[in-house]
Design a protein around this motif. Structure first.
Motif, PDB file in Angstrom:
ATOM      1  N   PHE A  27       3.221 -11.154  -1.684  1.00  0.00           N
ATOM      2  CA  PHE A  27       4.335 -10.755  -0.840  1.00  0.00           C
ATOM      3  C   PHE A  27       5.570 -11.513  -1.318  1.00  0.00           C
ATOM      4  N   VAL A  28       6.608 -10.797  -1.719  1.00  0.00           N
ATOM      5  CA  VAL A  28       7.806 -11.433  -2.281  1.00  0.00           C
ATOM      6  C   VAL A  28       8.393 -12.483  -1.324  1.00  0.00           C
ATOM      7  N   ARG A  29       8.357 -12.224  -0.019  1.00  0.00           N
ATOM      8  CA  ARG A  29       8.935 -13.174   0.953  1.00  0.00           C
ATOM      9  C   ARG A  29       8.220 -14.525   0.964  1.00  0.00           C
ATOM     10  N   ASP A  30       7.014 -14.587   0.432  1.00  0.00           N
ATOM     11  CA  ASP A  30       6.297 -15.866   0.390  1.00  0.00           C
ATOM     12  C   ASP A  30       6.946 -16.854  -0.581  1.00  0.00           C
ATOM     13  N   HIS A  31       7.730 -16.374  -1.534  1.00  0.00           N
ATOM     14  CA  HIS A  31       8.468 -17.207  -2.494  1.00  0.00           C
ATOM     15  C   HIS A  31       7.581 -18.244  -3.195  1.00  0.00           C
ATOM     16  N   GLN A  32       6.349 -17.897  -3.491  1.00  0.00           N
ATOM     17  CA  GLN A  32       5.408 -18.806  -4.159  1.00  0.00           C
ATOM     18  C   GLN A  32       5.302 -20.129  -3.410  1.00  0.00           C
ATOM     19  N   LYS A  33       5.430 -20.088  -2.090  1.00  0.00           N
ATOM     20  CA  LYS A  33       5.385 -21.329  -1.325  1.00  0.00           C
ATOM     21  C   LYS A  33       4.352 -21.299  -0.215  1.00  0.00           C
ATOM     22  N   ARG A  34       4.479 -20.315   0.693  1.00  0.00           N
ATOM     23  CA  ARG A  34       3.625 -20.334   1.877  1.00  0.00           C
ATOM     24  C   ARG A  34       3.456 -18.939   2.460  1.00  0.00           C
ATOM     25  N   VAL A  35       2.448 -18.805   3.287  1.00  0.00           N
ATOM     26  CA  VAL A  35       2.164 -17.539   3.967  1.00  0.00           C
ATOM     27  C   VAL A  35       3.295 -17.240   4.951  1.00  0.00           C
ATOM     28  N   THR A  36       3.905 -16.055   4.796  1.00  0.00           N
ATOM     29  CA  THR A  36       4.935 -15.633   5.747  1.00  0.00           C
ATOM     30  C   THR A  36       4.530 -14.366   6.491  1.00  0.00           C
ATOM     31  N   CYS A  37       3.431 -13.758   6.110  1.00  0.00           N
ATOM     32  CA  CYS A  37       2.897 -12.585   6.815  1.00  0.00           C
ATOM     33  C   CYS A  37       2.066 -13.129   7.977  1.00  0.00           C
ATOM     34  N   LYS A  38       2.700 -13.280   9.164  1.00  0.00           N
ATOM     35  CA  LYS A  38       2.058 -13.951  10.291  1.00  0.00           C
ATOM     36  C   LYS A  38       1.841 -13.068  11.513  1.00  0.00           C
ATOM     37  N   SER A  39       2.652 -12.037  11.662  1.00  0.00           N
ATOM     38  CA  SER A  39       2.557 -11.205  12.869  1.00  0.00           C
ATOM     39  C   SER A  39       1.270 -10.395  12.861  1.00  0.00           C
ATOM     40  N   THR A  40       0.841  -9.970  14.048  1.00  0.00           N
ATOM     41  CA  THR A  40      -0.360  -9.142  14.147  1.00  0.00           C
ATOM     42  C   THR A  40      -0.192  -7.858  13.347  1.00  0.00           C
ATOM     43  N   ALA A  41       0.999  -7.244  13.419  1.00  0.00           N
ATOM     44  CA  ALA A  41       1.249  -6.009  12.662  1.00  0.00           C
ATOM     45  C   ALA A  41       1.095  -6.257  11.168  1.00  0.00           C
ATOM     46  N   CYS A  42       1.594  -7.390  10.674  1.00  0.00           N
ATOM     47  CA  CYS A  42       1.519  -7.687   9.239  1.00  0.00           C
ATOM     48  C   CYS A  42       0.082  -7.965   8.802  1.00  0.00           C
ATOM     49  N   VAL A  43      -0.639  -8.839   9.510  1.00  0.00           N
ATOM     50  CA  VAL A  43      -1.989  -9.184   9.069  1.00  0.00           C
ATOM     51  C   VAL A  43      -2.984  -8.048   9.283  1.00  0.00           C
ATOM     52  N   THR A  44      -2.633  -7.066  10.120  1.00  0.00           N
ATOM     53  CA  THR A  44      -3.484  -5.891  10.278  1.00  0.00           C
ATOM     54  C   THR A  44      -3.399  -5.023   9.027  1.00  0.00           C
ATOM     55  N   VAL A  45      -2.191  -4.891   8.495  1.00  0.00           N
ATOM     56  CA  VAL A  45      -1.956  -4.071   7.305  1.00  0.00           C
ATOM     57  C   VAL A  45      -2.275  -4.852   6.030  1.00  0.00           C
ATOM     58  N   TRP A  46      -1.992  -6.134   6.020  1.00  0.00           N
ATOM     59  CA  TRP A  46      -2.162  -6.992   4.848  1.00  0.00           C
ATOM     60  C   TRP A  46      -3.039  -8.199   5.181  1.00  0.00           C
ATOM     61  N   PRO A  47      -4.349  -8.031   5.359  1.00  0.00           N
ATOM     62  CA  PRO A  47      -5.185  -9.198   5.661  1.00  0.00           C
ATOM     63  C   PRO A  47      -5.212 -10.174   4.486  1.00  0.00           C
ATOM     64  N   PRO A  48      -5.000 -11.462   4.764  1.00  0.00           N
ATOM     65  CA  PRO A  48      -5.024 -12.452   3.686  1.00  0.00           C
ATOM     66  C   PRO A  48      -6.450 -12.704   3.196  1.00  0.00           C
ATOM     67  N   LEU A  49      -6.559 -13.185   1.964  1.00  0.00           N
ATOM     68  CA  LEU A  49      -7.855 -13.584   1.407  1.00  0.00           C
ATOM     69  C   LEU A  49      -8.105 -15.005   1.892  1.00  0.00           C
ATOM     70  N   LYS A  50      -8.929 -15.134   2.930  1.00  0.00           N
ATOM     71  CA  LYS A  50      -9.148 -16.414   3.585  1.00  0.00           C
ATOM     72  C   LYS A  50     -10.336 -17.161   3.001  1.00  0.00           C
ATOM     73  N   LEU A  51     -10.286 -18.467   3.170  1.00  0.00           N
ATOM     74  CA  LEU A  51     -11.375 -19.353   2.777  1.00  0.00           C
ATOM     75  C   LEU A  51     -12.071 -19.880   4.016  1.00  0.00           C
ATOM     76  N   LYS A  52     -13.376 -20.043   3.932  1.00  0.00           N
ATOM     77  CA  LYS A  52     -14.095 -20.733   4.993  1.00  0.00           C
ATOM     78  C   LYS A  52     -13.835 -22.227   4.838  1.00  0.00           C
ATOM     79  N   THR A  53     -14.010 -22.975   5.908  1.00  0.00           N
ATOM     80  CA  THR A  53     -13.807 -24.420   5.881  1.00  0.00           C
ATOM     81  C   THR A  53     -14.659 -25.053   4.785  1.00  0.00           C
ATOM     82  N   GLY A  54     -14.031 -25.865   3.943  1.00  0.00           N
ATOM     83  CA  GLY A  54     -14.721 -26.553   2.862  1.00  0.00           C
ATOM     84  C   GLY A  54     -14.963 -25.719   1.611  1.00  0.00           C
TER      85      GLY A  54
END
Length: 174
Positions: A76-103
């Motif tokens: 996502f261009v808005r992330d600017h190679q820094k941090r997750v900016t897709c935070k709203s429910t509408a955004c994560v519904t359309v663009w689910p992040p590739l998450k890691l389990k703890t550890g």
């Protein structure tokens, strides 16, 4: 010439995204042993068991990053190679992040480079896999391997593109 993003279409999109979220939230198991997250959208909250970043050749785009199931990954261009900016429910519904389990640590497969893998704090909890410092996301309409329907789209406040194994943004439209 009318643009694709008319207020009526945006409203419809938000309504559909909300409906998908409500339906998906009801799909979790009721067993206390369920590994499904409690509340929220199952797909958006899902942490993969193997957060492997692999590669796949996609017509008109070349070799791009995919997840362990072969589904295309986006930045996502808005992330600017820094941090997750897709935070709203509408955004994560359309663009689910590739998450890691703890550890869990991300792994590289195919032409993906282990040295470009990392993770970033997810504002909604947990960590998200990054590649060349770009948080990685899937697109909800990519249902099969080789789909790249989210490529070069302007949704949820910005542009979305695939990445090459070298971590470079591919801006080609499919």
């Amino acid at each position: 010439m009318a643009t694709w993003f008319t207020p009526l279409r945006i409203g419809r999109f938000v309504a559909v995204a909300a409906a998908v979220a409500v339906v998906a939230a009801g799909c979790g198991g009721s067993s206390s042993r369920s590994t499904a997250p409690k509340g929220g959208v199952a797909g958006a909250q899902h942490a993969t068991t193997a957060a492997t970043v692999q590669t796949r050749r996609i017509k008109n785009l070349g070799v791009v990053l995919v997840n362990s199931r072969g589904l295309t990954l986006y930045m996502f261009v808005r992330d600017h190679q820094k941090r997750v900016t897709c935070k709203s429910t509408a955004c994560v519904t359309v663009w689910p992040p590739l998450k890691l389990k703890t550890g869990q640590k991300p792994t590289a497969g195919g032409l993906a480079r282990k040295s470009l893998l990392g993770s970033d704090k997810n504002p909604r909890g947990g960590r998200v896999v990054t590649y060349n410092d770009w948080p990685l996301y899937r697109y909800y309409l990519d249902k099969k391997r080789g789909h790249a329907k989210g490529q070069a789209t302007n949704l949820n406040g910005g542009l979305w593109y695939v990445l090459s194994p070298k971590g470079k943004i591919i801006k080609t439209k499919p």
